[in-house]
Design an enzyme around this catalytic site. Sequence first.
Site, PDB file in Angstrom:
ATOM      1  N   TYR A  59       5.686  72.723  68.291  1.00  0.00           N
ATOM      2  CA  TYR A  59       5.148  73.474  69.220  1.00  0.00           C
ATOM      3  C   TYR A  59       6.170  73.521  70.193  1.00  0.00           C
ATOM      4  O   TYR A  59       6.263  74.616  71.025  1.00  0.00           O
ATOM      5  CB  TYR A  59       4.280  72.402  70.149  1.00  0.00           C
ATOM      6  CG  TYR A  59       3.025  72.565  69.341  1.00  0.00           C
ATOM      7  CD1 TYR A  59       2.038  73.497  69.608  1.00  0.00           C
ATOM      8  CD2 TYR A  59       2.655  71.369  68.340  1.00  0.00           C
ATOM      9  CE1 TYR A  59       0.737  73.274  68.728  1.00  0.00           C
ATOM     10  CE2 TYR A  59       1.352  71.387  67.640  1.00  0.00           C
ATOM     11  CZ  TYR A  59       0.555  72.458  68.026  1.00  0.00           C
ATOM     12  OH  TYR A  59      -0.665  72.145  67.073  1.00  0.00           O
TER      13      TYR A  59
ATOM     14  N   HIS B  53      -1.276  63.805  62.926  1.00  0.00           N
ATOM     15  CA  HIS B  53      -0.236  64.256  62.230  1.00  0.00           C
ATOM     16  C   HIS B  53       0.381  63.379  61.422  1.00  0.00           C
ATOM     17  O   HIS B  53       0.182  62.134  61.834  1.00  0.00           O
ATOM     18  CB  HIS B  53       0.899  64.984  63.097  1.00  0.00           C
ATOM     19  CG  HIS B  53       0.446  66.339  63.841  1.00  0.00           C
ATOM     20  ND1 HIS B  53       0.923  66.694  64.754  1.00  0.00           N
ATOM     21  CD2 HIS B  53      -0.412  67.232  63.459  1.00  0.00           C
ATOM     22  CE1 HIS B  53       0.499  68.087  65.172  1.00  0.00           C
ATOM     23  NE2 HIS B  53      -0.362  68.211  64.180  1.00  0.00           N
TER      24      HIS B  53
ATOM     25  N   ARG C 280      -7.319  73.438  69.469  1.00  0.00           N
ATOM     26  CA  ARG C 280      -6.470  72.267  69.039  1.00  0.00           C
ATOM     27  C   ARG C 280      -4.959  72.681  69.709  1.00  0.00           C
ATOM     28  O   ARG C 280      -4.445  71.751  70.260  1.00  0.00           O
ATOM     29  CB  ARG C 280      -6.448  72.014  67.614  1.00  0.00           C
ATOM     30  CG  ARG C 280      -5.460  70.642  67.020  1.00  0.00           C
ATOM     31  CD  ARG C 280      -5.663  70.756  65.595  1.00  0.00           C
ATOM     32  NE  ARG C 280      -4.677  69.902  65.016  1.00  0.00           N
ATOM     33  CZ  ARG C 280      -4.833  68.440  64.885  1.00  0.00           C
ATOM     34  NH1 ARG C 280      -5.910  67.814  65.492  1.00  0.00           N
ATOM     35  NH2 ARG C 280      -3.962  67.852  64.169  1.00  0.00           N
TER      36      ARG C 280
ATOM     37  N   HIS D 120      -9.790  76.918  65.887  1.00  0.00           N
ATOM     38  CA  HIS D 120      -8.796  76.028  65.539  1.00  0.00           C
ATOM     39  C   HIS D 120      -7.834  75.990  66.598  1.00  0.00           C
ATOM     40  O   HIS D 120      -7.013  75.012  66.845  1.00  0.00           O
ATOM     41  CB  HIS D 120      -7.997  76.280  64.171  1.00  0.00           C
ATOM     42  CG  HIS D 120      -7.073  75.185  63.685  1.00  0.00           C
ATOM     43  ND1 HIS D 120      -7.470  73.714  63.336  1.00  0.00           N
ATOM     44  CD2 HIS D 120      -5.626  75.094  63.686  1.00  0.00           C
ATOM     45  CE1 HIS D 120      -6.323  73.146  63.163  1.00  0.00           C
ATOM     46  NE2 HIS D 120      -5.199  73.689  63.426  1.00  0.00           N
TER      47      HIS D 120
ATOM     48  N   LYS E 212      -7.751  64.072  57.484  1.00  0.00           N
ATOM     49  CA  LYS E 212      -6.626  64.772  56.891  1.00  0.00           C
ATOM     50  C   LYS E 212      -5.496  63.780  56.468  1.00  0.00           C
ATOM     51  O   LYS E 212      -5.258  62.893  57.320  1.00  0.00           O
ATOM     52  CB  LYS E 212      -5.959  65.945  57.595  1.00  0.00           C
ATOM     53  CG  LYS E 212      -5.264  66.791  56.638  1.00  0.00           C
ATOM     54  CD  LYS E 212      -4.748  67.915  57.548  1.00  0.00           C
ATOM     55  CE  LYS E 212      -3.967  69.086  56.485  1.00  0.00           C
ATOM     56  NZ  LYS E 212      -3.300  70.389  57.415  1.00  0.00           N
TER      57      LYS E 212
ATOM     58  N   ARG F 296      -9.566  68.317  65.036  1.00  0.00           N
ATOM     59  CA  ARG F 296      -9.730  69.446  64.166  1.00  0.00           C
ATOM     60  C   ARG F 296     -11.424  69.742  63.979  1.00  0.00           C
ATOM     61  O   ARG F 296     -12.134  68.854  64.197  1.00  0.00           O
ATOM     62  CB  ARG F 296      -9.250  69.194  62.619  1.00  0.00           C
ATOM     63  CG  ARG F 296      -7.959  68.818  62.551  1.00  0.00           C
ATOM     64  CD  ARG F 296      -7.455  68.375  61.313  1.00  0.00           C
ATOM     65  NE  ARG F 296      -6.062  67.942  61.202  1.00  0.00           N
ATOM     66  CZ  ARG F 296      -5.506  66.931  61.292  1.00  0.00           C
ATOM     67  NH1 ARG F 296      -6.279  65.847  61.618  1.00  0.00           N
ATOM     68  NH2 ARG F 296      -4.317  66.531  61.477  1.00  0.00           N
TER      69      ARG F 296
END
Length: 298
Positions: free
Chosen positions: A272, A263, A232, A229, A154, A129
Amino acid sequence: MRRALGFKLESHGTRLMSFVGFCEDCGTTTVTTDLAVEWATSTASDHEAYQARRLDVVRIFARHLQTLDPATEVPPEDVLDRRQWRVPPHLYSPQEVTALMSAARTLRPAFRAVTWRTLIGLLAVTGMRQGEACRLGRGDVDLNAETITIEDSKFGKSRMVFLHPTATAALRAYERARDEEFPEPAADTFLVNSQGRRLDSRNTPKTFAELVTTAGIKAPPGQRAPRLHDLRHVFTVATLLDWYRDGGDVQARLPVLSTWLGHVDPKSTYWYLSAVPELLALAAGRLEAAGQEVREAS
């Protein structure tokens, strides 16, 4: 109390105070479901998934408050639809990534150009990120071991990513240029701005938009403008495409990719497979081949 337990509450804290102010404006001292929903939906965004996340802030607070005031109502989980609609990312081609890095050469002062070329390349080859890259400390980048450690990112997760020798060489060149330009920098981050200070991820979108224009990259009709972004997303999609093409077990590998990306669980990575037509076609082809084998065996 929650911050003392380790929660950052960077957005929750602001939203909770917004709700408190809303209650005060309404002249009420009791949290009700109707009041919470009215506040959660009183936003410029009409996406229910976003409004549902706002309502979560009140729900957590109401659970705590109900032990002190039994009249407090805790909003149910299903009041608002939390199914998230995600805008398709712009998937840069290798040529577009190269064009972005070339466009970065035009930035001034000269060291700003060096930093931006490095930032774009780093995001493209690691899938980090942008905020993670901007926060990287010098001790987080071990060029001898060819690794980067991303601390407390995150969701409070930390992880390690590995560098290709070519990426290591590029980062080493940047490190030399940085130390020559700023023998005593004002920040201990690996990437620094033209004053030797830490990069501010809040300011990067404006500069990146200029680079997109300079590189001549345009979004297809109906899609939003390309973002930093999205690099990524490019890394993630390229990895999945390689896995499908080499015939490996993609499902078994997904948890590895999820961990690499930081994640919470593979569900975020599964997105995705449906969001990118080429991936969806490969997945469908793999499923069709498996079905054919079953039919032939029976």
